[in-house]
Design an enzyme around this catalytic site. Sequence first.
Site, PDB file in Angstrom:
ATOM      1  N   ASP A  78      -9.656  21.142  -3.709  1.00 54.80           N
ATOM      2  CA  ASP A  78     -11.197  20.670  -3.511  1.00 54.80           C
ATOM      3  C   ASP A  78     -12.081  21.907  -2.878  1.00 54.80           C
ATOM      4  O   ASP A  78     -13.257  22.145  -3.393  1.00 54.80           O
ATOM      5  CB  ASP A  78     -11.552  19.790  -2.495  1.00 54.80           C
ATOM      6  CG  ASP A  78     -11.340  18.347  -3.076  1.00 54.80           C
ATOM      7  OD1 ASP A  78     -10.594  18.149  -3.742  1.00 54.80           O
ATOM      8  OD2 ASP A  78     -11.769  17.220  -2.267  1.00 54.80           O
ATOM      9  N   CYS A 119      -2.881  17.665  -0.606  1.00 56.23           N
ATOM     10  CA  CYS A 119      -4.205  17.825  -0.585  1.00 56.23           C
ATOM     11  C   CYS A 119      -4.981  16.755  -0.817  1.00 56.23           C
ATOM     12  O   CYS A 119      -4.441  15.471  -1.064  1.00 56.23           O
ATOM     13  CB  CYS A 119      -4.648  18.949  -1.399  1.00 56.23           C
ATOM     14  SG  CYS A 119      -3.950  20.362  -0.675  1.00 56.23           S
ATOM     15  N   SER A 466     -16.848  16.984   2.683  1.00 59.39           N
ATOM     16  CA  SER A 466     -15.818  17.433   2.831  1.00 59.39           C
ATOM     17  C   SER A 466     -15.209  16.970   4.367  1.00 59.39           C
ATOM     18  O   SER A 466     -16.063  17.130   5.286  1.00 59.39           O
ATOM     19  CB  SER A 466     -15.508  18.990   2.784  1.00 59.39           C
ATOM     20  OG  SER A 466     -14.357  19.500   3.402  1.00 59.39           O
TER      21      SER A 466
END
Length: 551
Positions: A78, A119, A466
């Site tokens: 990301d 992740c 995020s």
Amino acid sequence: MRSDKITKGLERVPARALLYATGLNKDDLCKPFIGIASSFTDLIPGHVHMRALERAIEKGIHAGGGVSFIFGVPGICDGIAMGHEGMRYSLASRDLIADIIECVVSAHCLDGLVMLTNCDKITPGMLMGIARLDIPGIVVTAGPMISGRLGKRKLSLVKDTFEAVGRRLKGEIDDNELSCLEMEACPGPGSCQGLYTANTMACVSEALGMSLPRCAASLAISSEKERIAYKSGQQVVELVKKDITARKIMTRKAFENSIIVDMALGGSTNSCLHIPAIAREAGVEIDLKLIDAISSRTPHIASFQPGGEYLLEDLYYAGGIPAVMKRLSDDLNDCLTVSGQSTKEIANGAEIYDEDVIRTKEKAYHKEGGIAVLYGSLSPDGAVVKQSAVSEKMMKFKGIAKVFDSEEAAMKAIMGSQINRGTVVVIRYEGPRGGPGMREMLSPTAALVGMGLGESVALITDGRFSGGTQGPCIGHISPEAMVGGPIALVEDGDEIVIDIPGRKLDLNVSKEVLIKRKSKWMPLEPKVKQGLLSRYAKCVTSADKGAVLIG
């Protein structure tokens, strides 16, 4: 065993011949077949060290009496995908990973599965896959990265690269320091150092009971991580022998435990997408109202970046997730875990080595947990905010809307110093359908913080943030703009009211005006008209439903 379908019987002569071609012998066909779903890739720092962990898992499986089979699943970083079209693929990859696991495991009749992951969307994708299949499985998260260093100063990805962009624009640092930061912030393998989405989902996996104790916080560079990988390989064979399948672990009470730990830690808002999506595959209903209810009664006892100063390495040395569970023991349900121990047994056997990293409830950083769910005229179906990363000054905020129909347009205005104090930046048509793919907005939020606007400007979006985002940033606004949600009707100059303690997000525009605007509204043309994302946009649900695929 499930694998009997391909190893037993006259009609399976061809299948056995092909298995022998892989190097198996006759004795192997009587052992449990264990898959290792590995997301190893050279592209992601959290995954580059997985070859050694694959070997450790293999050894554990063989020691336990099983036969191992490695297969790959895709991974997207990301951080690298952030701020451009690549981020559209991140959330879509979660469901793709679940589908790949279903395909490979089902086609080859595997008896159990170890999921080597790390992740953001890869871990929930793996959990969705094993929940759907309901076979024995264990998650091995590959561990957090250690902090970078610049002299005696600890560095981390978000604070010292994403936010550094805004600081450089403001003139607080020069090009030389910026260059040092980008070279030193990420010193080696592992998931990004703070409690961002990757580490949040590692903690959620362990609290859910799907990883062995201490797995989430054990560092990528540690030999303990290899020992956990080895033990996971051994233990999955035991789960197969005892027929302890994923759904026997992933019960409603176990999901409640994962939410309690998540809220106590102050994890990423992305868990509000992933936990309901995983639960759905397990046949359990988890919604935003439950997450908010648990958060409202769970104290925030740990302070990690981005809202605090601690990193996952500090959690590791403080005792890891077992120590957090010890602190919360009275609130947790006693559930079965993949380790063979119950939740309470793990908590009771833990030690807390740092009283500030893992505080008591009485000395909690905040009375409520990390996430709040807001409802109101702008978000009838809900919106989420990481309230633990919002300053007290910004918990209530009234501002004037500045509207953008894409992240790029907003970022251009921010970098051009066109955003003034008292503004609510509105980024829309970035939801699951409108994006498509519900991009994270770390670049604009970090730039605002780096420019010193984190306590005078708010940002709201039907996209997402995020886990590294801090400040009054509200995402997952539902319904999204692409389906005609109220966010689609906001215009420059409208007044927006944010009340996080009151759980409200309102647009101060009369119903009559909104009805008039709605009559003239037309959705934007789809931004992507072919390929995976085009199909994704047609099948994805709203963010408040976990942005899962249907149909």
